[in-house]
Design an enzyme around this catalytic site. Structure first.
Site, short mmCIF file in Angstrom:
data_model
loop_
_atom_site.label_atom_id
_atom_site.label_comp_id
_atom_site.label_asym_id
_atom_site.label_seq_id
_atom_site.Cartn_x
_atom_site.Cartn_y
_atom_site.Cartn_z
N ARG A 7 -7.26 -3.19 9.92
CA ARG A 7 -6.35 -4.12 10.59
C ARG A 7 -6.99 -4.78 11.81
NH1 ARG A 7 -2.22 -3.53 7.28
NH2 ARG A 7 -1.61 -1.42 6.62
N ARG A 32 -8.13 12.36 13.14
CA ARG A 32 -6.70 12.09 13.24
C ARG A 32 -5.89 13.38 13.17
NH1 ARG A 32 -5.65 6.96 9.34
NH2 ARG A 32 -3.59 7.07 10.31
N LYS A 76 -3.83 5.92 14.74
CA LYS A 76 -4.17 5.19 13.51
C LYS A 76 -5.66 5.35 13.22
CE LYS A 76 -0.01 3.66 12.66
NZ LYS A 76 0.72 3.98 11.40
N SER A 90 7.62 9.30 12.23
CA SER A 90 6.46 9.19 11.34
C SER A 90 6.90 9.29 9.89
CB SER A 90 5.44 10.29 11.64
OG SER A 90 4.44 10.33 10.64
N ARG A 145 2.93 5.97 -3.35
CA ARG A 145 4.06 6.76 -3.80
C ARG A 145 4.31 6.59 -5.29
NH1 ARG A 145 4.18 5.72 1.41
NH2 ARG A 145 5.35 7.00 2.90
N LYS A 176 0.82 -1.21 0.00
CA LYS A 176 0.00 0.00 0.00
C LYS A 176 0.86 1.26 0.00
CE LYS A 176 -2.86 0.76 3.57
NZ LYS A 176 -2.84 2.11 4.19
N ASP A 227 2.30 -1.23 12.06
CA ASP A 227 0.99 -1.59 11.52
C ASP A 227 0.61 -3.04 11.83
OD1 ASP A 227 0.40 0.89 10.50
OD2 ASP A 227 1.21 0.46 8.51
#
Length: 432
Positions: free
Chosen positions: A390, A123, A344, A167, A28, A23, A317
């Protein structure tokens, strides 16, 4: 995201397969292929909701995409010829899209508005907004911290920035903005984060100077970008669910091919090895984004572990599914330094402990992680992903530890990263 999925699977798990494209790298690849003027091909991308949101934004900027089988054909006018969008750029549930595009659009100087779903609206965005403002960006958010983000044209300057948190999204937002700066930027990291932006800048001919934890850009770096094709490795974060599933399901023996093995992402492999899991890495390639095949077999005598530091950053993750793995060890485990889980799609410290706890697992939350005791699936309670992909997949893997049917609310959240997850899991469970 309202679908309730009823899951009743049995082991052992058997088979050889690939997981969908990574992902992070798909995002990118879409961004960099769109910035470069000309035609290119992205092979084996992840065509899930998050990445499709990124693609849709670039379509609104004037880029054409043609999806055929496992390829995306990109035809871009180049960043110099992007159109000003006449509607809000919707990022859905994708934090990667929201934060990195904030930097990219600020760098180009395109008047735009980035908005997301309810989860994204909760977030924190100040970790991106603040350094971009230091670079001269005209960017504002609700209370300087939440979407929608309003971006106006400005002249971006370089920055000497010491990262306050580890991050990759913040680092990448600054790097993408710095592509358009007349002066160099220097970014100093406080810990290891995934380095896909750096490796992929190199692939697309964008120069960077990297010395340990210090990254330096050059002025007007965007002018160096070249049109390049890119093949996306399989996502190790998606593979992690099947790795854990095989380790905890008696009789299982699976092999996952073409998995991305970037050292900043492969913490799950080291965690499994530390817990003495039966795992073998084969056919490893030696490239900037290495891949390998991973063979995993059921391991009845998993060892407990104390997990902290850079290992957590390299597997951030995967921590929800690691928490489930730790419940099957023969002693108590501790996970520390995982505060980032709070930011998250959900507060994953809370949702992981709450939902696994409802099933009888002893996963106790702490301020920065968990204390986990050996425990079993006791009863099929009503559980939910809370729209976090997740968490949904972790609960599905947990169902392999019970003969009962498990109903998971909001299970369609898995479509943000792994639409084929349940069909693939069913297919290998039926080969037992």
């Amino acid at each position: 995201m309202t679908k309730t999925e009823t899951i009743n699977l049995r082991g052992p798990l058997k088979g050889e397969f690939e997981v969908p494209g990574d992902k992070s790298m798909t995002h990118r690849a879409i961004m960099l292929s769109s910035l470069a003027q000309g035609q290119s091909v992205i092979t084996k991308p992840l065509l899930a909701e998050d990445c499709l949101r990124t693609m849709k934004i670039f379509e609104l900027l004037g880029v054409n995409f043609d999806i055929k089988d496992d390829k995306v054909f990109v035809d871009s006018p180049g960043y110099q010829n992007f159109k000003t969008p006449h509607q809000s750029l919707y990022t859905g549930n994708s934090g990667t899209t929201t934060r990195i595009m904030a930097g990219l659009l600020s760098g180009i100087g395109i008047q735009s508005v980035l908005s997301g779903d309810e989860s994204i609206g909760k977030r924190p965005m100040n970790r991106v907004i603040d350094p971009l403002k230091e670079m001269g960006a005209s960017i504002t958010g609700i209370e300087n911290n939440y979407t929608p983000l309003v971006i106006n044209p400005s002249d971006i300057q370089g920055i000497d920035y010491k990262m306050p948190v580890a991050s990759a999204q913040v680092k990448s937002a600054i790097l993408f903005a710095s592509l358009f700066s007349k002066t160099a930027s220097t970014i100093t990291e406080i810990g290891i984060t995934r380095n896909h932006t750096e490796t992929m800048f190199e692939h697309y001919n964008i120069p960077l100077k990297i010395n340990g934890n210090v990254i330096q850009t050059i002025p007007d770096a965007i002018t160096s970008i070249k049109v390049k094709d890119f093949t996306v490795p399989g996502d190790i974060s998606s593979a992690a669910f099947f790795i854990v599933a095989a380790l905890i399901t008696p009789g299982s023996d699976i092999t996952i091919h073409n998995v991305g093995m970037n050292s900043t992402r492969s913490g799950i492999i080291d965690i499994v090895k530390e817990m003495k899991g039966n795992i073998e890495i084969i056919n490893q390639t030696n490239t900037s984004e290495p891949t390998a095949s991973i063979r995993i077999q059921y391991t009845p005598d998993l060892q407990p572990a104390e997990l902290s530091g850079e290992l957590i950053t390299r597997a951030i993750d995967e921590i929800p599914i690691v928490a489930l793995l730790c419940t099957q060890a023969n002693g108590s485990s501790v996970i520390k330094d995982a505060e980032e889980l709070k930011f998250k799609e959900t507060n994953r410290i809370e949702t992981t402990s709450d939902e696994l706890g409802l099933l009888g697992f002893e996963v106790h939350p702490t301020d920065d992680g968990f204390i986990i005791h050996p425990s079993k699936f006791e009863h099929a309670a009503s559980v939910s992903s809370y729209t976090d992909h997740r968490i949904g997949m972790t609960l599905a893997i947990a169902s392999l530890l019970s003969d009962e049917t498990l109903a998971i609310r909001n299970f369609d959240s898995v479509n943000t990263s792994f639409p084929e997850f349940l069909p693939l899991l069913k297919s290998i469970s039926q080969k037992g």
